[in-house]
Each structure stands twice: as structure tokens, then as C-alpha cells.
Enzyme design. Structure first.
Site: not given
Ligand SMILES: C[C@H](O)[C@H](O)CC(=O)C(=O)O
Ligand code: MG
Length: 394
Positions: A22, A48, A214, A240, A268, A318, A338
Site C-alpha cells: 500500500h 487510505r 474486496d 471478501e 487476511e 492473501h 492471488e
Molecule cells: C484491494 C484491497 O483493498 C487491498 O488493498 C488488498 C486486499 O485486501 C487483497 O488483495 O485481498
Molecule cells: Mg482482501
């Protein structure tokens, strides 16, 4: 070699992407109007980074054996995690046999239990654990996957997380997971817009491509249930991390409330066998998603995944880059993985922990061959040209 002893452990901090994925610059999709638990505060709604999602940075842990071999790992945790590694955890590592990974994990966990158990401390423990597996693999000249049972398939298939599932489809991924961009504070109008965006993406990718949302802990049970039902018409495969990771009871209710066939995923931000036991025994979800750098490392992930297997649940880690790949390829209940799209516009494949690792494999046509992991340890090197700081050097 089997009796190699660890003579040093070092903790460094790095900024700018990598394991703290991030920690990106302006204009990156990962920081653009994503729904979060902080969305209710206007000052923190758009970005964020504004509330400090990247406050910690990357932690790099290095462990050195008495023959000079060095293993390393990266995770999030930055300077406070570096403090925990150098000032507290180091005593359980230095002088031990490089193969005593289980013993070291146990001592690190129980010595920090009074202030640890989850979050930052377990990130630090995970970093040390992954560095130890890397060291052992280098000492034995074996890939980590070979030390935990070996591949059960020839390749890993990936879904992509990012703002552009339509482009991910063209790149050969099996699905696309988008961030939810509207939070409960935006009311029905926000929910309608989120559904309209999903419908538009469904149009672009066609009926069979997996689409997931997500929600990054942003919702409450009522909103999540309504979103899931509205999204079902557009073939949402899973919802998610819809609610707070502490709300096991909420997840239990959500799993019962979603439309038939829609999956509930989370985990995660969960840690250790005890945290995942709650998710599994309370039937909170269909897929658990431990982050290998946050859940307790590979040593703990093996226990979590055995528990999930016994409950008939999938483990799709994750993110986690190579730390995930070496695990996923060895487990039947981990049939795909992922891939986080770290290109600012999610329009090309770049290594997930870019720019910190050298030799980090990336999916081609949405896949990585198991043979690409056939290098000692986790098979990657740290880019030492980066600005490594060691704040707690003894
Ligand atoms: C995209 C989501 O907000 C976060 O940055 C990553 C995530 O939670 C995920 O890859 O699962
Ligand atoms: Mg996620």
C-alpha cells in the site's frame, strides 16, 4: 550443514512498495477512493494513505548461519517490527540450529503472547520464520516447497486483484477481484453505483470470468447482506472481508445470509491457528485467506491449512508473493492463488513485491510453472541497491 547454527539476525526497514504494497505514490489504483472502515470520516475518505495505511513500511529480516549463508524475508511492520525483532525475538534465534524452526516459532510466540498474539508482533514473528525457511533452503540447496512436501501440480493458476478485471482477463488470469469503492456512508446511492460498476465490468468480461469484490472491512452485516444479494444478479463469485475481522458472529450470519452459490471469504487480517480456528469452527466463510507474512509465517500456515483441510475449506493466501507460491503449489486445498496488480493502472503484470525482490516470478498467461520455483529457499534475492535502514543495530 544440518547442524549449521545461526550467528546473527538483522532487521531493516524499506519504504516504497514491496511487501508494504500500500506504500505507493499518488495516482495508484490501490489508493483511489476505496471503501474502508475510515470512510465515515470525510478527511480520510479518498485516500487510505491519508489515515496511514502505509505508516509502517516494509520489514526485512536477515538470518545468518555460521558458514556465512544468509536467508531473508520481507513483510510489513517497518520500524516497530524491527524493534521487536532486534530487541526481543533475536534471543530465540541466535545460537539455535538453523533447522530448529518449530522450536524458535514456539518460543517467539509464547514469549510475546502477553503483548502480541495478532497484528504487528505476529508480522515480526512471520518475518523471522520466513527468513529461517529461506536460510534452511539455502543451506540444503532445496526450494522451500520441496521441504514442505513438494508440488501437487505443475503450475499455479492466478486471479488478479486490481481495478481492471477486464484487462486481467486479457492477460490470462482466471478471475478479477475489484476493490469496493462505495461505503455505507454513501447510502443507497453508493450501493447502486457499486452495483452499476459491477454490472459494467460483467458486460466487459462476459458471463464466465470470475468477478469478486474486496470490501476491506468497510461494511456492516446489513449492508454486506444487501450488497451480496444485489451483486448476485451480476454473477459475483465472492464477497471478501465484508466486515470487521473481529466480528466472527457477523461472518457466521453473513455466510448464512448470502445468496446460494456466493462465497464468503476472509482472513487476511487474521493470525495463527487459534484465530483461524474461530473462523473455521464458527463456519464464518468458505475460503480462508491468510497472508503468509502476517498469519505467523509458513510454520503457522501449515497448521492453519491442515485445520482448514479437515473442515473442507480452501486456503487461498492473501498476496504474499513467493511466500504464497511455495505453499500453494504443495496443497490440494489451495487450488489457485492471488496476484495483486501493482502497476498503478492495473494494466500490466509487475512483480507483486516490486521493487524489493530480484528474481520474483510473475504469472505468464495467468500462470506460474512449479519449475519456476525450483531454486534454493524462496528463490529470490533482496535488491541491495535500495535504501536499507537498520534502526536498532546493536
Ligand atoms: C484491494 C484491497 O483493498 C487491498 O488493498 C488488498 C486486499 O485486501 C487483497 O488483495 O485481498
Ligand atoms: Mg482482501
Amino acid at each position: 550443514m544440518a547442524s549449521a547454527r545461526i550467528v546473527d539476525i538483522r532487521a531493516f526497514v524499506l519504504r516504497g512498495g514491496g511487501a508494504d504494497y500500500h506504500d505507493q505514490s499518488d495516482g495508484h489504483w490501490i489508493d483511489d477512493n476505496i471503501a474502508t472502515p475510515m470512510s465515515r470520516y470525510p478527511a480520510y475518505r479518498k485516500s487510505r494513505r491519508s489515515f496511514g495505511i502505509n505508516a509502517l513500511g516494509t520489514l526485512v529480516v536477515e538470518v545468518e548461519a555460521d558458514d556465512g549463508t544468509i536467508g531473508f524475508a520481507v513483510t510489513t511492520g517497518g520500524e516497530p517490527a524491527a524493534y521487536i525483532v532486534e530487541k526481543h525475538l533475536s534471543r530465540f534465534v541466535i545460537g539455535q540450529k538453523a533447522s530448529d524452526i518449530e522450536l524458535i516459532w514456539d518460543q517467539m510466540y509464547f514469549a510475546t503472547q502477553y503483548y502480541g498474539r495478532k497484528g504487528l508482533v505476529v508480522n515480526a514473528i512471520s518475518g523471522v520464520d520466513l527468513a529461517l525457511w529461506d536460510l534452511l533452503g539455502r543451506l540444503r540447496q532445496e526450494p522451500v516447497h520441496a521441504m514442505i512436501g513438494g508440488p501437487v501440480r505443475d503450475e499455479i493458476q492466478f486471479y488478479a486483484t486490481g481495478a481492471r478485471p477486464d484487462l486481467a482477463k486479457e492477460m490470462g488470469f482466471i478471475g478479477g477481484k475489484m476493490p469496493l469503492r462505495y461505503a455505507p456512508v454513501e447510502g443507497n446511492e453508493g450501493m447502486n453505483q457499486a452495483i452499476a460498476d459491477l454490472a459494467e465490468m460483467r458486460e466487459r468480461v462476459g458471463p464466465d470470468f470470475w468477478l469478486m469484490l474486496d470490501c476491506w472491512m468497510a461494511l456492516d452485516l446489513d449492508y454486506a447482506t444487501r450488497l451480496a444479494h444485489a451483486a448476485a444478479a451480476h454473477g459475483l463469485k465472492w464477497i471478501e472481508e465484508a466486515i470487521s475481522p473481529d466480528d466472527y458472529w457477523g461472518y457466521q450470519s453473513l455466510k448464512k445470509a448470502v445468496p446460494p452459490g456466493m462465497l464468503v471469504t476472509t482472513g487476511e487480517h487474521e493470525a495463527t491457528r487459534w484465530g483461524f480456528r474461530m473462523l473455521l469452527e464458527m463456519e464464518c466463510c468458505d475460503i480462508i485467506q491468510p497472508d503468509v507474512g502476517w498469519c505467523g509465517g509458513l510454520t503457522e500456515l501449515l497448521k492453519i491449512s491442515a485445520l482448514a483441510d479437515a473442515h473442507g475449506k480452501l486456503v487461498i493466501p492473501h498476496g504474499s508473493s513467493v511466500y504464497s507460491y511455495h505453499f500453494v503449489v504443495t496443497r490440494h486445498n489451495s487450488p489457485f492463488a492471488e496476484f495483486l496488480m501493482m502497476a498503478p493502472k492495473a494494466d500490466e503484470v509487475v512483480p507483486m513485491f516490486s521493487p524489493q525482490l530480484q528474481g520474483e516470478p510473475v504469472p505468464q498467461n495467468g500462470r506460474i510453472a512449479a519449475s519456476a520455483l525450483d531454486k534454493p529457499g524462496f528463490g529470490v534475492e533482496l535488491d541491495r541497491s535500495l535504501d536499507l535502514a537498520r534502526p536498532y543495530k546493536p
